[in-house]
Design a protein around this motif. Sequence first.
Motif, PDB file in Angstrom:
ATOM      1  N   PHE A   1       0.840  -1.201   0.000  1.00 61.32           N
ATOM      2  CA  PHE A   1       0.000   0.000   0.000  1.00 61.32           C
ATOM      3  C   PHE A   1       0.873   1.248   0.000  1.00 61.32           C
ATOM      4  CE2 PHE A   1      -2.354   3.281   2.473  1.00 61.32           C
ATOM      5  CZ  PHE A   1      -3.355   3.510   1.550  1.00 61.32           C
ATOM      6  N   PHE A   2       1.944   1.226   0.763  1.00 63.85           N
ATOM      7  CA  PHE A   2       2.885   2.346   0.792  1.00 63.85           C
ATOM      8  C   PHE A   2       3.485   2.566  -0.591  1.00 63.85           C
ATOM      9  CE2 PHE A   2       7.405   3.503   1.110  1.00 63.85           C
ATOM     10  CZ  PHE A   2       7.280   4.802   1.598  1.00 63.85           C
ATOM     11  N   TYR A   3       3.951   1.489  -1.233  1.00 64.30           N
ATOM     12  CA  TYR A   3       4.534   1.620  -2.564  1.00 64.30           C
ATOM     13  C   TYR A   3       3.519   2.154  -3.560  1.00 64.30           C
ATOM     14  CZ  TYR A   3       8.068  -1.535  -0.587  1.00 64.30           C
ATOM     15  OH  TYR A   3       9.028  -2.099   0.192  1.00 64.30           O
ATOM     16  N   SER A   4       2.294   1.649  -3.516  1.00 65.79           N
ATOM     17  CA  SER A   4       1.258   2.066  -4.466  1.00 65.79           C
ATOM     18  C   SER A   4       0.938   3.544  -4.325  1.00 65.79           C
ATOM     19  CB  SER A   4      -0.004   1.224  -4.271  1.00 65.79           C
ATOM     20  OG  SER A   4       0.257  -0.148  -4.469  1.00 65.79           O
ATOM     21  N   CYS A   5       0.772   3.994  -3.083  1.00 70.88           N
ATOM     22  CA  CYS A   5       0.460   5.408  -2.859  1.00 70.88           C
ATOM     23  C   CYS A   5       1.626   6.305  -3.267  1.00 70.88           C
ATOM     24  CB  CYS A   5       0.121   5.639  -1.388  1.00 70.88           C
ATOM     25  SG  CYS A   5      -1.516   5.072  -0.905  1.00 70.88           S
ATOM     26  N   LEU A   6       2.844   5.865  -2.990  1.00 70.11           N
ATOM     27  CA  LEU A   6       4.024   6.657  -3.356  1.00 70.11           C
ATOM     28  C   LEU A   6       4.132   6.785  -4.872  1.00 70.11           C
ATOM     29  CD1 LEU A   6       6.390   8.054  -1.899  1.00 70.11           C
ATOM     30  CD2 LEU A   6       7.735   5.985  -2.293  1.00 70.11           C
ATOM     31  N   LEU A   7       3.929   5.680  -5.593  1.00 69.16           N
ATOM     32  CA  LEU A   7       3.988   5.716  -7.054  1.00 69.16           C
ATOM     33  C   LEU A   7       2.835   6.530  -7.633  1.00 69.16           C
ATOM     34  CD1 LEU A   7       4.901   1.967  -7.653  1.00 69.16           C
ATOM     35  CD2 LEU A   7       6.383   3.931  -8.126  1.00 69.16           C
ATOM     36  N   GLN A   8       1.648   6.365  -7.049  1.00 70.04           N
ATOM     37  CA  GLN A   8       0.478   7.115  -7.520  1.00 70.04           C
ATOM     38  C   GLN A   8       0.680   8.610  -7.332  1.00 70.04           C
ATOM     39  OE1 GLN A   8      -2.590   5.831  -8.651  1.00 70.04           O
ATOM     40  NE2 GLN A   8      -3.478   7.863  -8.880  1.00 70.04           N
ATOM     41  N   THR A   9       1.210   9.000  -6.192  1.00 74.20           N
ATOM     42  CA  THR A   9       1.454  10.419  -5.916  1.00 74.20           C
ATOM     43  C   THR A   9       2.470  10.995  -6.890  1.00 74.20           C
ATOM     44  OG1 THR A   9       0.977  10.068  -3.563  1.00 74.20           O
ATOM     45  CG2 THR A   9       2.205  12.050  -4.150  1.00 74.20           C
ATOM     46  N   SER A  10       3.522  10.227  -7.165  1.00 77.97           N
ATOM     47  CA  SER A  10       4.533  10.685  -8.126  1.00 77.97           C
ATOM     48  C   SER A  10       3.925  10.824  -9.518  1.00 77.97           C
ATOM     49  CB  SER A  10       5.706   9.694  -8.151  1.00 77.97           C
ATOM     50  OG  SER A  10       6.274   9.555  -6.862  1.00 77.97           O
TER      51      SER A  10
END
Length: 385
Positions: free
Chosen positions: A191-200
């Motif tokens: 979930f952390f990776y997904s949100c970080l990539l989505q935000t970028s």
Amino acid sequence: QMWSDECLVLITNNIYKTVKKRIASIMAEETPSRMTVYRILDDDEAAMDLTPIVLRDENNITTDENYSRRMSFRNRHSSTLQAIEHDDDSHYMHFTFSQEPAELNGLNYLNLLVMMIHLFVSCGIQMLGLDGIMATHMQVSKKYETLITPAEWSQYIWAPILAAETVFSLAQLLPSFRSRPIIQDATGFFFFYSCLLQTSWVIVYSFHLFIPSFILVVATFVSLTLLLLRQHFAHTPKSKAEYWLFRFPFFLHCGWMAIMVAVNASMLCRSETSSVSTQLSIDVVALSLLLPLATFLLWVHAATDYCIPSVIINAYIGIAWRLQHPSDSLVNEYGETLIHMVRLTCYIFAGVVTGLMLPRMLISIGHRFLTIQVITMQEDSLTLE
């Protein structure tokens, strides 16, 4: 004299056993008050109603000296348990338990923090453009319009996605959920990776940087796919609350990111080349790849609950809806005949996915609500003396 000694020994042993039983009975009476509520930490069936039982021998003495730290739990409603003797605990499952709620750990705080950042960037930049400082995603989509750009109303699916993931980030802080395997093991850091990539991706997309935007949107889709696969294959209980809180948000998000992969591929092609035939080829391929994805998920019923296919249907209808009134630039570039063919193809694809999904939904509903469950009840109680 020997008879008197034997009588004295017998009386002494009886007194000892009586006192021992009395002490054991007092301990048994006190145990429930100290061990009434337990939070299961390591189990495969936490969703079931489990009853605590202290194992005792024929003299009512606890057979496990560490019973204050380890106990046996049995499912009260199981119809498969055989009648067992009181000296046999082979049909019991052992669990580690704690009377106090688990403390929040770094993963719980990290999920909340990254969701707050993701929420701010999505609302502030993606939807509002920082009050005109940056381009919103709607503005970018209109500037680089393609044949497979969905209608504006279909893109409002971001609202339920953000709402569902916000609920997830808050629910995973609650004492009853924070240490569950679905959070700590199955979801993990994905979930952390997904949100970080989505935000970028949101930031890069607003600057019209389509090459890194395409890479980031593919990485986000892959991260969400791995998250769902990890949850699916994890040996965790699958209750309704768990599905709606911890699985549904990612099904919804992953479905829409599949659409964004297709749209970003088309926009990347449009920004890098002016060849109409190349743009048309990419649009058709991207549009067609969504159909086998939805079909595969419907055939592999255990991997989805119709959420991703429903999102794909929404996208097909949104694309066809927008092409009913195409912009002048699309008409000049592709012509009305070609646009009409793409629109008709979208409606056909949406009909195919719907035709595959509806019968399975009806069968699933019938199995759930119209099937009579026959349960053979067996002795499910254990008398411990």
